[in-house]
Design an enzyme around this catalytic site. Structure first.
Site, mmCIF file in Angstrom:
data_model
loop_
_atom_site.group_PDB
_atom_site.id
_atom_site.type_symbol
_atom_site.label_atom_id
_atom_site.label_comp_id
_atom_site.label_asym_id
_atom_site.label_seq_id
_atom_site.Cartn_x
_atom_site.Cartn_y
_atom_site.Cartn_z
ATOM 1 N N GLU A 1 0.883 -1.166 0.000
ATOM 2 C CA GLU A 1 0.000 0.000 0.000
ATOM 3 C C GLU A 1 0.916 1.211 0.000
ATOM 4 O O GLU A 1 1.788 1.338 0.865
ATOM 5 C CB GLU A 1 -0.913 -0.006 1.223
ATOM 6 C CG GLU A 1 -2.011 1.051 1.161
ATOM 7 C CD GLU A 1 -1.732 2.241 2.049
ATOM 8 O OE1 GLU A 1 -1.493 3.332 1.480
ATOM 9 O OE2 GLU A 1 -1.738 2.091 3.270
ATOM 10 N N CYS B 1 -2.282 8.109 5.023
ATOM 11 C CA CYS B 1 -2.280 7.726 3.604
ATOM 12 C C CYS B 1 -3.561 8.194 2.922
ATOM 13 O O CYS B 1 -3.575 8.460 1.716
ATOM 14 C CB CYS B 1 -2.171 6.211 3.461
ATOM 15 S SG CYS B 1 -0.899 5.439 4.458
#
Length: 543
Positions: A293, A327
């Site tokens: 990720e 994020c």
């Protein structure tokens, strides 16, 4: 010998404590914060269950209080990475063959330890080491990590139950083996829960792990490692090392027993990993699993039907909680020309009301960014934006690193939808807004979809259901986590499986059953009860 089928039902998400004035959790957390600050922790690596001290120490100081020394950690080198790999491989056979219920109970015990005895310590180390306020720490280093441990046990038990059908005279079954070799877990500074999940999700499946946390997260990572040890994790199953990235990569990616990497970090680093692994494919026993990720340039787009207060609140929380270092943080926003003035007025007033300072003061909504490198990078984007004639600084725009790495929550308004801060990932408290023609909803959506190479999170805010449906369709590939009438942050384990595609990663959805499949290697076994004794089939017989 297993004498039963063991049931691990779907758990309930860990309740979030409020830390409101007068609550026992608030008093206890303040006591623990003072306790942690009263001494300088000496943090070793843990290899094969043994604390390893090198004497090559690096300081850990709170990002919001540079003068205070929290801890020193012992940095490792290539030798220690090799030792960690050897320890993992030594533990592999016994760990992978341990009965599932025994493995599961270790992680369930760890979850309960964090929910009780270690809750203020997990939160306290996260607050001090990573500059998170009490609420941001609670939802991360307590609730989310507890949920990862409990839900992953449930998900894995569901996978183990999945079996093929059997025809007459035979029995078919699937075994879900661990990968053949060791797994590398590389974890970031911004979520203690990610630091906990990446090594444990692989280990839960019977794998052995070399864990490299970010240097800026070592303080809370070591606390989690102590929890795992108290929960009964055997030596060598997870080995935590503090070597630099290039050293880790040089040793790990050249090892024939490398079986997979579980990564959260920058897109550039992940791309380099993938390239290196590809170039070394001839060295490995098996094809490594590559799960990552990575970056994001997360968006919020408001329709002209959207409630002004809802939009302003979603932007403020989405962009400035944890200083924009999630994020999933809102980094670019698109407002309709019809209501943009009211939204901007409300947003500016709310942002100006935010308090900024150290985490010990629970009245501070905003704390420091993680380190000087990050501070300098964020401020360089702000300064370039100030020099751009198409950009106006609506609020914020200043920084000060005298006492801590403090960057004001900054809202930029641009006339150019392709301006620098609309396109590039900043990873800080900077939100850039573009005002679009409210009459061209589809055009605005296509602009959102085409502006960034990333596709992690995004949100649409609208009271018009047709507008919501159009956005959901046109932004199908623009975000792996898509929010309707909410901010683009705050994914909860078991509720919103997390991950994005495009340049944002492999979208293997942490917090769901999907991620665990990546750490398993199934074996199909067919057993025939009465095997044939003649090769001839009936069709071969004469008329």
């Amino acid at each position: 010998m297993d004498l039963g089928y063991f049931n691990y039902p779907l758990p309930v998400n860990e309740p979030v404590l409020s830390y409101a004035p007068g609550t026992p959790e608030r008093a206890r957390l303040k006591t623990v914060l003072a306790e942690l600050k009263s001494s300088v922790m000496d943090i070793p690596m843990v290899i094969d269950g043994v604390e390893v001290r090198t004497g090559n120490t690096k300081e850990i100081r709170p990002p919001h209080e540079r003068k205070h020394l929290l801890a020193n950690f012992h940095a490792g080198n290539a030798t220690h990475v090799t030792q960690a790999i050897e320890a993992a491989l030594k533990a592999r056979e016994q760990w992978s063959e341990m009965p599932w219920e025994s493995r599961a109970n270790i992680f369930l015990r760890a979850a309960d330890l964090i929910a009780t005895k270690y809750r203020p310590y997990m939160n306290g180390t996260t607050m001090l080491g990573q500059s998170k306020n009490a609420f941001q720490a609670e939802i991360d280093s307590a609730c989310e990590i507890i949920d990862f441990l409990r839900f992953n046990v449930h998900f894995l038990s569901e996978i183990y139950r999945q079996q093929p059908i059997s025809g007459p005279g035979m029995h078919n079954r699937l075994e879900y083996r661990a990968l053949e070799g060791f797994v590398l877990a590389v974890t970031p500074f911004n979520f203690t829960a990610i630091g906990g999940n990446l090594p444990t999700s692989a280990a839960m499946c019977g794998n052995v792990v070399v864990w490299k946390p970010a240097n800026t997260q070592v303080y809370s990572a070591y606390m989690f490692m102590k929890v795992l040890e108290e929960a009964g994790l055997p030596a060598g199953v997870i080995n935590i090392v503090y070597a630099d990235g290039p050293t880790i990569g040089e040793v790990v990616f050249n090892h024939p027993e490398f079986a997979g990497v579980h990564f959260t970090g920058s897109t550039g680093v992940f791309n380099h990993m993938w390239k290196t692994i590809g170039a070394n494919m001839g060295k490995y026993r098996s094809y490594p699993r590559i799960v990552g990720e990575t970056g994001g340039k997360d968006f919020v787009i408001a329709h002209e039907s959207a409630n002004v207060d809802v939009v302003a609140t979603a932007l403020l929380r989405g962009a400035f909680e944890y200083q924009g270092q999630k994020c999933s943080a809102a980094s670019r926003a698109y407002l309709p020309s019809t209501s943009a003035p009211q939204i901007l007025e409300k947003l500016a007033a709310d942002v100006k009301g935010l308090k900024m300072g150290p985490v010990d003061d629970f009245g501070n909504f905003v704390n420091a960014v993680i380190d000087e490198k990050s501070f300098d990078n964020i401020m360089s984007y702000i300064e370039r934006a100030k020099a751009d004639p198409d950009v106006e600084v609506l609020v914020g725009g200043n920084g000060d690193k005298t006492e801590g790495f403090f960057v004001e929550p900054t809202v930029l308004v641009t006339k150019n939808p392709q301006s620098l801060t609309m396109c590039e990932e900043i990873f800080g408290p900077v939100l850039t807004i573009y005002v679009y023609d409210a009459a061209d909803w589809e055009g605005a959506l296509k602009l959102v979809d085409s502006t960034s190479p990333y596709a992690l999170t995004g949100a649409v805010i609208s009271q018009d259901r047709y507008a919501v449906e159009t956005a959901t369709r046109l932004l199908r590939n623009a975000a792996g986590n898509f929010y309707i009438n909410d901010k683009p942050t705050g994914a909860v384990v078991g509720q919103q499986p997390f991950g994005g595609a495009r340049a944002s990663g492999t979208n293997d959805k942490a917090g769901s059953i999907l991620n665990l499949y990546r750490w398993l290697s199934p074996r199909t076994i067919k057993e025939t009860f009465v095997p044939p004794t003649d090769y001839r089939y009936p069709f071969l017989a004469s008329e």
